[in-house]
Design a protein around this motif. Sequence first.
Motif, PDB file in Angstrom:
ATOM      1  N   ASP A   1       0.853  -1.189   0.000  1.00  0.00           N
ATOM      2  CA  ASP A   1       0.000   0.000   0.000  1.00  0.00           C
ATOM      3  C   ASP A   1       0.886   1.236   0.000  1.00  0.00           C
ATOM      4  N   LEU A   2       0.701   2.087  -0.984  1.00  0.00           N
ATOM      5  CA  LEU A   2       1.430   3.346  -1.090  1.00  0.00           C
ATOM      6  C   LEU A   2       0.412   4.474  -1.204  1.00  0.00           C
ATOM      7  N   THR A   3       0.521   5.476  -0.340  1.00  0.00           N
ATOM      8  CA  THR A   3      -0.419   6.592  -0.363  1.00  0.00           C
ATOM      9  C   THR A   3       0.341   7.906  -0.278  1.00  0.00           C
ATOM     10  N   GLY A   4      -0.249   8.936  -0.855  1.00  0.00           N
ATOM     11  CA  GLY A   4       0.293  10.285  -0.788  1.00  0.00           C
ATOM     12  C   GLY A   4      -0.831  11.278  -0.554  1.00  0.00           C
ATOM     13  N   GLU A   5      -0.590  12.273   0.283  1.00  0.00           N
ATOM     14  CA  GLU A   5      -1.610  13.263   0.619  1.00  0.00           C
ATOM     15  C   GLU A   5      -0.972  14.644   0.658  1.00  0.00           C
ATOM     16  N   THR A   6      -1.793  15.643   0.433  1.00  0.00           N
ATOM     17  CA  THR A   6      -1.342  17.019   0.543  1.00  0.00           C
ATOM     18  C   THR A   6      -2.459  17.853   1.147  1.00  0.00           C
ATOM     19  N   GLY A   7      -2.089  18.963   1.792  1.00  0.00           N
ATOM     20  CA  GLY A   7      -3.089  19.785   2.457  1.00  0.00           C
ATOM     21  C   GLY A   7      -2.646  21.227   2.563  1.00  0.00           C
ATOM     22  N   SER A   8      -3.351  21.976   3.385  1.00  0.00           N
ATOM     23  CA  SER A   8      -3.062  23.397   3.548  1.00  0.00           C
ATOM     24  C   SER A   8      -1.802  23.607   4.371  1.00  0.00           C
ATOM     25  N   PHE A   9      -1.298  24.843   4.348  1.00  0.00           N
ATOM     26  CA  PHE A   9      -0.081  25.246   5.055  1.00  0.00           C
ATOM     27  C   PHE A   9       1.133  24.431   4.600  1.00  0.00           C
TER      28      PHE A   9
ATOM     29  N   ARG B   1       4.072  25.345   8.093  1.00  0.00           N
ATOM     30  CA  ARG B   1       3.755  26.108   9.299  1.00  0.00           C
ATOM     31  C   ARG B   1       2.361  25.731   9.762  1.00  0.00           C
ATOM     32  N   ASN B   2       2.018  26.143  10.993  1.00  0.00           N
ATOM     33  CA  ASN B   2       0.640  26.004  11.449  1.00  0.00           C
ATOM     34  C   ASN B   2      -0.081  27.336  11.263  1.00  0.00           C
ATOM     35  N   PHE B   3      -1.344  27.407  11.671  1.00  0.00           N
ATOM     36  CA  PHE B   3      -2.108  28.616  11.367  1.00  0.00           C
ATOM     37  C   PHE B   3      -1.687  29.802  12.226  1.00  0.00           C
ATOM     38  N   GLY B   4      -0.809  29.570  13.207  1.00  0.00           N
ATOM     39  CA  GLY B   4      -0.292  30.684  13.996  1.00  0.00           C
ATOM     40  C   GLY B   4       1.052  31.186  13.510  1.00  0.00           C
ATOM     41  N   GLY B   5       1.587  30.590  12.439  1.00  0.00           N
ATOM     42  CA  GLY B   5       2.855  31.038  11.899  1.00  0.00           C
ATOM     43  C   GLY B   5       4.061  30.307  12.447  1.00  0.00           C
ATOM     44  N   TYR B   6       3.868  29.425  13.430  1.00  0.00           N
ATOM     45  CA  TYR B   6       4.985  28.652  13.961  1.00  0.00           C
ATOM     46  C   TYR B   6       5.238  27.435  13.074  1.00  0.00           C
ATOM     47  N   ARG B   7       6.311  26.738  13.352  1.00  0.00           N
ATOM     48  CA  ARG B   7       6.676  25.605  12.512  1.00  0.00           C
ATOM     49  C   ARG B   7       5.537  24.592  12.468  1.00  0.00           C
ATOM     50  N   GLY B   8       5.393  23.932  11.325  1.00  0.00           N
ATOM     51  CA  GLY B   8       4.343  22.934  11.189  1.00  0.00           C
ATOM     52  C   GLY B   8       4.744  21.614  11.826  1.00  0.00           C
ATOM     53  N   ASN B   9       3.759  20.763  12.019  1.00  0.00           N
ATOM     54  CA  ASN B   9       4.037  19.445  12.594  1.00  0.00           C
ATOM     55  C   ASN B   9       4.804  18.587  11.601  1.00  0.00           C
ATOM     56  N   MET B  10       5.682  17.753  12.138  1.00  0.00           N
ATOM     57  CA  MET B  10       6.499  16.862  11.325  1.00  0.00           C
ATOM     58  C   MET B  10       6.597  15.517  12.030  1.00  0.00           C
ATOM     59  N   ASP B  11       6.492  14.435  11.283  1.00  0.00           N
ATOM     60  CA  ASP B  11       6.750  13.126  11.881  1.00  0.00           C
ATOM     61  C   ASP B  11       7.317  12.183  10.832  1.00  0.00           C
ATOM     62  N   ASN B  12       8.307  11.417  11.247  1.00  0.00           N
ATOM     63  CA  ASN B  12       8.927  10.385  10.420  1.00  0.00           C
ATOM     64  C   ASN B  12       8.874   9.072  11.188  1.00  0.00           C
ATOM     65  N   LEU B  13       8.540   8.007  10.494  1.00  0.00           N
ATOM     66  CA  LEU B  13       8.359   6.714  11.147  1.00  0.00           C
ATOM     67  C   LEU B  13       8.951   5.604  10.293  1.00  0.00           C
ATOM     68  N   VAL B  14       9.678   4.697  10.944  1.00  0.00           N
ATOM     69  CA  VAL B  14      10.117   3.438  10.342  1.00  0.00           C
ATOM     70  C   VAL B  14       9.772   2.341  11.341  1.00  0.00           C
ATOM     71  N   ALA B  15       8.945   1.374  10.912  1.00  0.00           N
ATOM     72  CA  ALA B  15       8.456   0.341  11.837  1.00  0.00           C
ATOM     73  C   ALA B  15       8.571  -1.034  11.187  1.00  0.00           C
ATOM     74  N   PRO B  16       9.716  -1.724  11.339  1.00  0.00           N
ATOM     75  CA  PRO B  16       9.831  -3.103  10.848  1.00  0.00           C
ATOM     76  C   PRO B  16       9.339  -4.091  11.901  1.00  0.00           C
ATOM     77  N   SER B  17       8.811  -5.224  11.453  1.00  0.00           N
ATOM     78  CA  SER B  17       8.344  -6.258  12.379  1.00  0.00           C
ATOM     79  C   SER B  17       8.407  -7.615  11.695  1.00  0.00           C
ATOM     80  N   ILE B  18       8.506  -8.663  12.506  1.00  0.00           N
ATOM     81  CA  ILE B  18       8.565 -10.030  12.000  1.00  0.00           C
ATOM     82  C   ILE B  18       7.732 -10.910  12.925  1.00  0.00           C
ATOM     83  N   ARG B  19       7.179 -11.996  12.358  1.00  0.00           N
ATOM     84  CA  ARG B  19       6.263 -12.840  13.126  1.00  0.00           C
ATOM     85  C   ARG B  19       6.411 -14.295  12.713  1.00  0.00           C
ATOM     86  N   TYR B  20       6.347 -15.177  13.705  1.00  0.00           N
ATOM     87  CA  TYR B  20       6.281 -16.622  13.457  1.00  0.00           C
ATOM     88  C   TYR B  20       4.998 -17.145  14.088  1.00  0.00           C
TER      89      TYR B  20
END
Length: 440
Positions: free
Chosen positions: A256-264, A296-315
């Motif tokens: 699954d590959l998704t891309g989104e865009t929004g305001s600010f 940025r956010n609507f107050g002019g401060y830096r916008g939210n940012m998040d980066n995630l890498v989540a590997p997992s394995i199961r038996y």
Amino acid sequence: MTIARTAHSLLARLAAGAALAPLSGAMIPAAWAQTPERAAISLPAMPLDAALRTIAARSGTRIEFDPDAVAGLSSAPVDNAASAQAAVRAAIRDRRLAVSHDGDALVVTGDIVVIARRDPAETDLLVRDATTSSRTGQSLREQPRNSQVISARLIAEQQAQTLADALRNAGGVSVNTATVQGGVAYTVRGFGSSGITNGLPTVVAQGLSAGATQPLANVERIEVLKGPDAVLAGVNNLGGTINIVTKKPSAAPVLDLTGETGSFGQWRLTGDANGALNADRTVSARLIVSTNNADRNFGGYRGNMDNLVAPSIRYKDAATDVILNATLGDQSFGMPPFTLLDPGTNRPFAQPRDRPFLGVKDQGIRIETTQFFGEASRSVADWLTLTLRGQHQETDVTIRQYSPFVVFAPDGTGLISATHSRLTGVHSRTRLAALVEAWL
């Protein structure tokens, strides 16, 4: 005279027969030994149904099989198989099929393999079981506690972007996204909740609830337990608690590959790859990668940012289920905007929205998280299951902000001063829990 000759002839014949009898008895085994032995069976790779029919014809053995079970499959090469059963086993090698005896016939059937399936929370809007309150996966109808489950499918249908969006329709839950430092905290039935992740308490720092910074791309379900029974998750959950359950690998192939865009200037990219690693699908792995940024956010401060890498394995097989995963996250939350009131006009001061009213743009909180989680479950008997869960998390929190103070002069004029603060702290916690599930 005639009688004597007849008797003599009869005795001679009997004597001759007695003399030939040992020779005849010795010749029978010799004749049998000259019967040709059944030849060993060798076959090249071919359609599996044709291979089974060929083995039956050459060996003279009746072989029964379901055409649908072997449709589209090719046989493995057969080399000098001494019997029909050995030839069939060689032909169906690594084909998830089994051969057994049924009287004088060989029966080829699909092998029964227990595999890890996708959790219903990823495929269904309505989830009928929860683990936060009972710890045994009982259905919500069987639990005497007030529990609510928000599935990943429901989160996607609502197009939720944050935890606050996902919890919008959870009764009795309030999410505070305007904390002094930024970040997210929540309350349940009016009481603050420290929250849990995967059923275990985790690091709670600077007023942030556990799991509140987990990107939704890695969330399988959100379980809300309301009422005093939430003390099962710790003493800081008097009104209830929220359990953030992360996604697990399964044998079902997913890309699954998704891309989104929004305001600010916001944009988000997410990738989710999942599938089995071996032929019998007992080992599966999953990799979730997500990145999100806003100018940025609507107050002019830096916008939210998040980066995630989540590997997992199961038996997972019929009796054992072992899950290991890691979560590497880096989140930043911009400082929430504020409004200054003019005491003379009793109205807010005019201030721009495209830049900070006070201080620099890069203000807020940054949270760097490294989390390792493991769960092992073993079914000892039909009525007894042993489960062990462990989790280690390290969180590095950095706060950078200007704190405004308003001092009123005797004539009512507002005087503004500001202080700059920077705080860095590392929080680490390891939790281990054992569970015995028994049905008597």
